[in-house]
Scaffold this motif. Structure first.
Motif, PDB file in Angstrom:
ATOM      1  N   GLU A 244       0.825  -1.203   0.000  1.00 13.10           N
ATOM      2  CA  GLU A 244       0.000   0.000   0.000  1.00 13.10           C
ATOM      3  C   GLU A 244       0.866   1.262   0.000  1.00 13.10           C
ATOM      4  N   ALA A 245       1.917   1.274   0.825  1.00  7.45           N
ATOM      5  CA  ALA A 245       2.843   2.407   0.840  1.00  7.45           C
ATOM      6  C   ALA A 245       4.111   1.973   0.096  1.00  7.45           C
ATOM      7  N   SER A 246       4.119   2.195  -1.194  1.00  8.00           N
ATOM      8  CA  SER A 246       5.215   1.721  -2.035  1.00  8.00           C
ATOM      9  C   SER A 246       6.497   2.485  -1.728  1.00  8.00           C
ATOM     10  N   ARG A 247       7.517   1.724  -1.311  1.00  8.50           N
ATOM     11  CA  ARG A 247       8.836   2.307  -1.049  1.00  8.50           C
ATOM     12  C   ARG A 247       9.858   1.493  -1.831  1.00  8.50           C
ATOM     13  N   ILE A 248      10.076   1.905  -3.053  1.00  9.78           N
ATOM     14  CA  ILE A 248      10.944   1.159  -3.960  1.00  9.78           C
ATOM     15  C   ILE A 248      12.368   1.067  -3.409  1.00  9.78           C
ATOM     16  N   GLY A 249      12.843   2.161  -2.828  1.00 11.80           N
ATOM     17  CA  GLY A 249      14.208   2.167  -2.299  1.00 11.80           C
ATOM     18  C   GLY A 249      14.404   1.159  -1.182  1.00 11.80           C
ATOM     19  N   TYR A 250      13.447   1.102  -0.254  1.00  9.90           N
ATOM     20  CA  TYR A 250      13.523   0.149   0.852  1.00  9.90           C
ATOM     21  C   TYR A 250      13.506  -1.284   0.340  1.00  9.90           C
ATOM     22  N   GLY A 251      12.531  -1.572  -0.527  1.00 14.17           N
ATOM     23  CA  GLY A 251      12.426  -2.929  -1.063  1.00 14.17           C
ATOM     24  C   GLY A 251      13.656  -3.331  -1.834  1.00 14.17           C
ATOM     25  N   SER A 252      14.214  -2.414  -2.622  1.00 14.72           N
ATOM     26  CA  SER A 252      15.427  -2.705  -3.393  1.00 14.72           C
ATOM     27  C   SER A 252      16.618  -2.937  -2.471  1.00 14.72           C
ATOM     28  N   ALA A 253      16.703  -2.179  -1.382  1.00 16.19           N
ATOM     29  CA  ALA A 253      17.809  -2.354  -0.437  1.00 16.19           C
ATOM     30  C   ALA A 253      17.768  -3.736   0.206  1.00 16.19           C
ATOM     31  N   ILE A 254      16.575  -4.194   0.587  1.00 15.46           N
ATOM     32  CA  ILE A 254      16.452  -5.536   1.170  1.00 15.46           C
ATOM     33  C   ILE A 254      16.795  -6.595   0.127  1.00 15.46           C
ATOM     34  N   ALA A 255      16.378  -6.376  -1.129  1.00 12.57           N
ATOM     35  CA  ALA A 255      16.715  -7.311  -2.203  1.00 12.57           C
ATOM     36  C   ALA A 255      18.222  -7.371  -2.423  1.00 12.57           C
ATOM     37  N   VAL A 256      18.900  -6.236  -2.338  1.00 13.70           N
ATOM     38  CA  VAL A 256      20.356  -6.211  -2.497  1.00 13.70           C
ATOM     39  C   VAL A 256      21.028  -6.959  -1.362  1.00 13.70           C
ATOM     40  N   ILE A 257      20.516  -6.815  -0.141  1.00 11.43           N
ATOM     41  CA  ILE A 257      21.068  -7.561   0.997  1.00 11.43           C
ATOM     42  C   ILE A 257      20.942  -9.055   0.763  1.00 11.43           C
ATOM     43  N   MET A 258      19.786  -9.497   0.267  1.00 11.84           N
ATOM     44  CA  MET A 258      19.598 -10.905  -0.062  1.00 11.84           C
ATOM     45  C   MET A 258      20.571 -11.349  -1.147  1.00 11.84           C
ATOM     46  N   MET A 259      20.763 -10.493  -2.148  1.00 11.28           N
ATOM     47  CA  MET A 259      21.662 -10.830  -3.247  1.00 11.28           C
ATOM     48  C   MET A 259      23.097 -10.964  -2.759  1.00 11.28           C
ATOM     49  N   LEU A 260      23.510 -10.085  -1.853  1.00 12.42           N
ATOM     50  CA  LEU A 260      24.880 -10.136  -1.330  1.00 12.42           C
ATOM     51  C   LEU A 260      25.117 -11.407  -0.521  1.00 12.42           C
ATOM     52  N   ILE A 261      24.130 -11.793   0.281  1.00 15.67           N
ATOM     53  CA  ILE A 261      24.267 -13.030   1.061  1.00 15.67           C
ATOM     54  C   ILE A 261      24.398 -14.236   0.130  1.00 15.67           C
ATOM     55  N   SER A 262      23.554 -14.277  -0.900  1.00 19.91           N
ATOM     56  CA  SER A 262      23.624 -15.377  -1.865  1.00 19.91           C
ATOM     57  C   SER A 262      24.943 -15.370  -2.613  1.00 19.91           C
ATOM     58  N   THR A 263      25.438 -14.178  -2.954  1.00 21.13           N
ATOM     59  CA  THR A 263      26.669 -14.064  -3.727  1.00 21.13           C
ATOM     60  C   THR A 263      27.858 -14.647  -2.984  1.00 21.13           C
ATOM     61  N   VAL A 264      27.870 -14.502  -1.662  1.00 21.12           N
ATOM     62  CA  VAL A 264      28.976 -15.058  -0.878  1.00 21.12           C
ATOM     63  C   VAL A 264      29.094 -16.558  -1.111  1.00 21.12           C
ATOM     64  N   PHE A 265      27.977 -17.269  -1.040  1.00 23.36           N
ATOM     65  CA  PHE A 265      28.004 -18.723  -1.217  1.00 23.36           C
ATOM     66  C   PHE A 265      28.271 -19.100  -2.676  1.00 23.36           C
ATOM     67  N   ILE A 266      27.775 -18.299  -3.600  1.00 22.41           N
ATOM     68  CA  ILE A 266      28.036 -18.576  -5.016  1.00 22.41           C
ATOM     69  C   ILE A 266      29.522 -18.417  -5.327  1.00 22.41           C
ATOM     70  N   ILE A 267      30.157 -17.386  -4.759  1.00 21.83           N
ATOM     71  CA  ILE A 267      31.589 -17.178  -4.966  1.00 21.83           C
ATOM     72  C   ILE A 267      32.388 -18.345  -4.401  1.00 21.83           C
ATOM     73  N   ILE A 268      31.976 -18.814  -3.213  1.00 23.18           N
ATOM     74  CA  ILE A 268      32.644 -19.983  -2.624  1.00 23.18           C
ATOM     75  C   ILE A 268      32.529 -21.188  -3.542  1.00 23.18           C
ATOM     76  N   TYR A 269      31.321 -21.389  -4.096  1.00 19.83           N
ATOM     77  CA  TYR A 269      31.092 -22.518  -5.010  1.00 19.83           C
ATOM     78  C   TYR A 269      31.963 -22.402  -6.255  1.00 19.83           C
ATOM     79  N   ILE A 270      31.992 -21.229  -6.887  1.00 14.57           N
ATOM     80  CA  ILE A 270      32.782 -21.039  -8.108  1.00 14.57           C
ATOM     81  C   ILE A 270      34.261 -21.208  -7.829  1.00 14.57           C
TER      82      ILE A 270
END
Length: 279
Positions: A244-270
């Motif tokens: 209802e209260a669209s906050r694109i910046g907030y949502g994108s920041a949380i998505a980036v945090i998720m992406m960074l956490i995933s990237t750590v494990f992906i880098i380890i795998y590669i």
């Protein structure tokens, strides 16, 4: 032949990822590009300090990850070991266990709604038959996370079973024969010979489990008919971007945090993959 897949990868993976990073540094309600305001790292600072749902959501995702690592993943390995012995009807068992993975999430969610329903759910009906009070599996904040984890594990077990079964097929039989000649028991052979040979599969399993636990969204939303107080990082992204209260910046920041956490494990795998490749 590489041009089109590369273009699609850039358009649907890299471009949205970099766009999310850029939007996470802004304040925007999603209406009018001229309303985008640069705020730098303020969104991240507020998320970690004054945004109440973030830490409970992160805690739930960590619980999700630990649950997957400790219960359905080992159980999938156990089933793979049993089916690798070519027991009678193993093909039927493989299909039955893997079936939840190929079913659509809508169907899986509907099945578990029938199981957890307050009025005529399978579990509550069984509880009534033995004289116990029914439980609000999806509405009670003390049990809804665990109820959804059981439903998610139903799919995860089949996925892990197939991965480990493929890995077990690749283990050199001569290693098992050599261990048997040396007098090793089946348990010793598995833990000292077979399981170490599954190291590449274990790395893939860990990466997949981490990503699955972070992006947990669809099944929770379908079973609960929403989130009903069950905070998850993916839920916070959705609520902030299309709520209802669209906050694109907030949502994108949380998505980036998720992406960074995933990237750590992906880098380890590669990194592990490149180290194991012959020079």
């Amino acid at each position: 032949m590489l041009g089109i897949p590369t273009l699609l990868n850039i358009l649907f993976v890299w471009l949205p990822a970099f766009t999310s990073v850029g939007l996470s540094l802004t304040s925007w309600d999603g209406i009018g590009l001229d309303q985008i305001k640069w705020v730098g790292l303020r969104n991240y600072q507020e998320i970690f300090t004054i945004y109440p749902p973030f830490w409970p959501a992160l805690e739930h995702n960590v619980i999700w990850l630990l649950f997957f690592v400790l219960i359905p993943t080992p159980f999938g390995l156990f089933l793979a070991v049993l089916l690798d012995r070519q027991i009678k009807g193993s093909r039927i068992y493989q299909g039955a266990i893997y079936l939840p993975v190929v079913l659509s999430l809508a169907i899986v969610g509907f099945i578990w709604q029938l199981v957890y329903s307050n009025d005529q759910g399978l579990i509550n009906e069984l509880l009534k038959d033995v004289g116990l009070n029914p439980v609000n599996w999806l509405g009670d904040s003390h049990v809804n996370l665990w109820a959804v984890l059981v439903a998610a594990s139903w799919r995860h077990v089949g996925y892990m079973m197939i991965l480990y079964l493929a890995g077990l097929k690749g283990v050199d039989p001569s290693l098992k024969e050599a261990a048997a000649i040396d007098g090793a028991s089946e348990r010793q052979t598995f833990f000292r010979v077979v399981f170490p040979s599954l190291r590449p599969v274990n790395i893939v399993v860990i990466v997949i489990t981490v990503i699955e636990s972070l992006r947990a969204f669809d099944l929770v939303y379908i079973i609960n008919g929403g989130f009903n107080g069950l905070e998850l990082l993916s839920a916070l992204v959705t609520q902030n971007i299309i709520g209802e209260a669209s906050r694109i910046g907030y949502g994108s920041a949380i998505a980036v945090i998720m992406m960074l956490i995933s990237t750590v494990f992906i880098i380890i795998y590669i990194t592990r993959i490149f180290k194991e490749e012959p020079q």
